[in-house]
Design a protein around this motif. Structure first.
Motif, PDB file in Angstrom:
ATOM      1  N   GLU A 104       0.767  -1.117   0.037  1.00  0.00           N
ATOM      2  CA  GLU A 104       0.049  -0.085   0.039  1.00  0.00           C
ATOM      3  C   GLU A 104       0.958   1.227   0.024  1.00  0.00           C
ATOM      4  OE1 GLU A 104      -2.519  -0.278   3.324  1.00  0.00           O
ATOM      5  OE2 GLU A 104      -3.318  -2.197   2.736  1.00  0.00           O
ATOM      6  N   GLY A 105       1.939   1.268   0.758  1.00  0.00           N
ATOM      7  CA  GLY A 105       2.927   2.469   0.795  1.00  0.00           C
ATOM      8  C   GLY A 105       3.517   2.579  -0.401  1.00  0.00           C
ATOM      9  N   PHE A 106       4.049   1.335  -0.985  1.00  0.00           N
ATOM     10  CA  PHE A 106       4.667   1.324  -2.360  1.00  0.00           C
ATOM     11  C   PHE A 106       3.792   2.066  -3.495  1.00  0.00           C
ATOM     12  CE2 PHE A 106       7.678  -1.189  -0.269  1.00  0.00           C
ATOM     13  CZ  PHE A 106       8.872  -1.384  -1.182  1.00  0.00           C
ATOM     14  N   TYR A 107       2.521   1.731  -3.684  1.00  0.00           N
ATOM     15  CA  TYR A 107       1.785   2.317  -4.519  1.00  0.00           C
ATOM     16  C   TYR A 107       1.570   3.893  -4.256  1.00  0.00           C
ATOM     17  CZ  TYR A 107      -0.203  -2.020  -6.247  1.00  0.00           C
ATOM     18  OH  TYR A 107      -0.050  -3.293  -6.777  1.00  0.00           O
ATOM     19  N   GLU A 108       1.482   4.359  -3.047  1.00  0.00           N
ATOM     20  CA  GLU A 108       1.425   5.693  -2.879  1.00  0.00           C
ATOM     21  C   GLU A 108       2.840   6.404  -3.308  1.00  0.00           C
ATOM     22  OE1 GLU A 108       0.510   8.710   1.017  1.00  0.00           O
ATOM     23  OE2 GLU A 108       0.603   6.662   1.389  1.00  0.00           O
ATOM     24  N   ALA A 109       4.045   5.841  -2.838  1.00  0.00           N
ATOM     25  CA  ALA A 109       5.221   6.413  -3.233  1.00  0.00           C
ATOM     26  C   ALA A 109       5.529   6.538  -4.547  1.00  0.00           C
ATOM     27  CB  ALA A 109       6.324   5.720  -2.447  1.00  0.00           C
ATOM     28  N   VAL A 110       5.227   5.354  -5.311  1.00  0.00           N
ATOM     29  CA  VAL A 110       5.598   5.326  -6.696  1.00  0.00           C
ATOM     30  C   VAL A 110       4.781   6.176  -7.735  1.00  0.00           C
ATOM     31  CG1 VAL A 110       5.608   3.883  -8.696  1.00  0.00           C
ATOM     32  CG2 VAL A 110       6.354   3.036  -6.605  1.00  0.00           C
ATOM     33  N   ARG A 111       3.456   6.554  -7.116  1.00  0.00           N
ATOM     34  CA  ARG A 111       2.547   7.199  -8.091  1.00  0.00           C
ATOM     35  C   ARG A 111       2.989   8.811  -8.153  1.00  0.00           C
ATOM     36  NH1 ARG A 111      -2.610   3.683  -6.295  1.00  0.00           N
ATOM     37  NH2 ARG A 111      -2.544   2.008  -8.237  1.00  0.00           N
ATOM     38  N   TYR A 151       5.720   9.572  -8.625  1.00  0.00           N
ATOM     39  CA  TYR A 151       6.483   9.979 -10.221  1.00  0.00           C
ATOM     40  C   TYR A 151       6.064   8.889 -11.284  1.00  0.00           C
ATOM     41  CZ  TYR A 151       9.299   5.971  -8.389  1.00  0.00           C
ATOM     42  OH  TYR A 151       9.720   4.894  -7.789  1.00  0.00           O
ATOM     43  N   TRP A 152       5.055   8.210 -11.033  1.00  0.00           N
ATOM     44  CA  TRP A 152       4.379   7.444 -11.944  1.00  0.00           C
ATOM     45  C   TRP A 152       3.145   7.113 -11.620  1.00  0.00           C
ATOM     46  CZ3 TRP A 152       4.445   1.248 -12.749  1.00  0.00           C
ATOM     47  CH2 TRP A 152       4.231   1.055 -14.230  1.00  0.00           C
ATOM     48  N   PRO A 153       2.223   8.022 -12.007  1.00  0.00           N
ATOM     49  CA  PRO A 153       0.801   8.108 -11.792  1.00  0.00           C
ATOM     50  C   PRO A 153       0.066   6.876 -12.253  1.00  0.00           C
ATOM     51  CG  PRO A 153       1.522  10.430 -12.230  1.00  0.00           C
ATOM     52  CD  PRO A 153       2.637   9.247 -12.674  1.00  0.00           C
ATOM     53  N   GLN A 154       0.484   6.512 -13.438  1.00  0.00           N
ATOM     54  CA  GLN A 154      -0.112   5.253 -14.164  1.00  0.00           C
ATOM     55  C   GLN A 154      -0.069   3.930 -13.813  1.00  0.00           C
ATOM     56  OE1 GLN A 154       2.263   7.290 -15.569  1.00  0.00           O
ATOM     57  NE2 GLN A 154       0.922   8.663 -16.826  1.00  0.00           N
ATOM     58  N   LEU A 155       0.570   3.774 -12.383  1.00  0.00           N
ATOM     59  CA  LEU A 155       0.900   2.469 -11.942  1.00  0.00           C
ATOM     60  C   LEU A 155      -0.548   1.973 -11.465  1.00  0.00           C
ATOM     61  CD1 LEU A 155       2.294   0.305 -10.591  1.00  0.00           C
ATOM     62  CD2 LEU A 155       2.787   1.681  -8.621  1.00  0.00           C
TER      63      LEU A 155
END
Length: 378
Positions: free
Chosen positions: A297-304, A306-310
């Motif tokens: 859950e924290g990974f999705y938030e952090a990655v989005r 700089y990559w919102p399309q995740l």
């Protein structure tokens, strides 16, 4: 009792590099490894990134040895047929509030004389990486990936070719100084199926996150010279599907780590991590390497950022590793610590503490630095 010139404890990447350097210098050297193979602990659980030396304080050992080690590692791999991938790296500012942080990182890199680095605009970053969201970025052209297992295998081959010998499943049980201040070296009691005893003039502790625990097995060493070990777990999640980027992508660093970043392996498989998960444990034996899926859950938030399309469900728990830290949570990042005779008073003893990232990148430079310390103390 057999007597050798040097015993190195720990066959991770740094122990292998140091053992090779000791053997190349003409010392009869034995490398002790408690596991049944080399490089199976921290050295097998990292990002395999060749760092440029960007983040570290000016004149710190991490800065000096990473910058020097980057060049040495690429050259070594070129001449020893070890695979590397010079992907390059972008450190990104997601919004205007992070521009100052990005400029501070660039200033550090320039102070450290890091080559191949510059600030670029968000538009320039998007030309390189159309899927990237950022307002500005630092481009590092000397950051890449190395086949860490191939590299370690090559170091081991060089060590053995120089006359060195490695002993697996051979943990150090006890080291006893011989003579006043160990002027006669050390007598070692080594465990394993058969067990053995031997004497050595030089004793080098490269046991990674277990280095403080190994140091406490050395009689006559003041425990005030042994730091407390802290365990910061880094979790990785792999990405299903095609990689969205061709460079490594890093956010602004966070306390204890470099933020949840995007890396590629030698085959182009994409992964994210590591994060920073401080463990409330006292010894390496308590480490659980299982990756908790809920941390995704924290990974999705952090990655989005700089990559919102995740897309939801695109990340799978992969693997984890432990950073060999000697500073507690929320403390300033520690430097590499070469604890030698001038620190503890025992001749020929070198304990290496806090050798986390960029230890892989700096490994050859670390070995050369230690050799310089040894020669200056003779």
């Amino acid at each position: 009792m057999e007597r050798v010139d040097c015993v190195v404890i720990g066959a991770g990447v740094i122990g292998l590099a140091i053992a090779r350097e000791m053997a190349l210098q003409g010392r009869e050297t034995i490398l002790l490894e408690r596991e049944n193979a080399f490089g199976t602990v921290s050295s097998a659980r990292n990002s395999e990134v060749i760092h440029a030396g960007i983040y570290y304080p000016k004149d710190s050992l991490k800065a000096k040895l990473c910058v020097a080690g980057n060049h040495l590692l690429y050259e070594y791999c070129r001449t020893h047929q070890v695979a590397t991938r010079p992907y390059g790296k972008l450190i990104v500012a997601n919004d205007e509030t992070q521009i100052h942080d990005l400029q501070a990182i660039l200033f550090k890199a320039q102070n450290n004389e890091v080559p191949g680095i510059k600030m670029i605009s968000g538009e320039e970053a998007n030309i390189l990486e159309p899927n990237l969201q950022c307002v500005a970025a630092i481009l590092s052209t000397t950051t890449g990936i190395v086949d860490s297992h191939g590299y370690m295998l090559s170091l081991l081959g060089g060590f053995e070719d120089a006359g060195g010998m490695i002993a697996y499943q051979s943990p150090l049980l006890k080291a006893i100084p011989i003579g006043v201040n160990a002027e006669g070296g050390f007598e070692l009691e080594i465990g394993g199926v058969d067990g053995m005893s031997l004497q050595t003039k030089l004793l080098i502790n490269c046991a990674g996150m277990s280095a403080p625990a190994v140091a406490r097995k050395i009689e006559g060493l003041n425990t005030e010279n042994v730091p407390k070990a802290y365990f910061a777990k880094g979790n990785y999640f792999s990405l299903s599907g095609k990689s969205p980027f061709t460079h490594l992508i890093y956010p602004i660093p966070e306390p204890g780590g470099l933020g949840v970043h995007f890396t590629l392996d030698m085959g182009g498989q994409a992964k994210f991590g590591p994060d920073v998960e401080w463990l409330d444990i006292q010894a390496e034996e308590e480490v659980d390497y299982t990756v908790d899926p809920r941390r995704g859950e924290g990974f999705y938030e952090a990655v989005r950022h700089y990559w919102p399309q995740l897309k939801d469900g695109a990340l799978q728990p992969d693997y984890s590793g432990i950073r060999a830290k000697i500073v507690p949570p929320n403390a300033p990042a520690g430097d590499f610590c070469f604890n030698g005779p001038h620190d503890h008073g025992l001749q020929g003893l070198y304990n290496l503490y806090g050798f986390e990232s960029p230890g892989l990148t700096a490994s050859l430079a670390i070995a050369m630095h230690l050799e310089g310390q040894i020669k200056s103390s003779l």
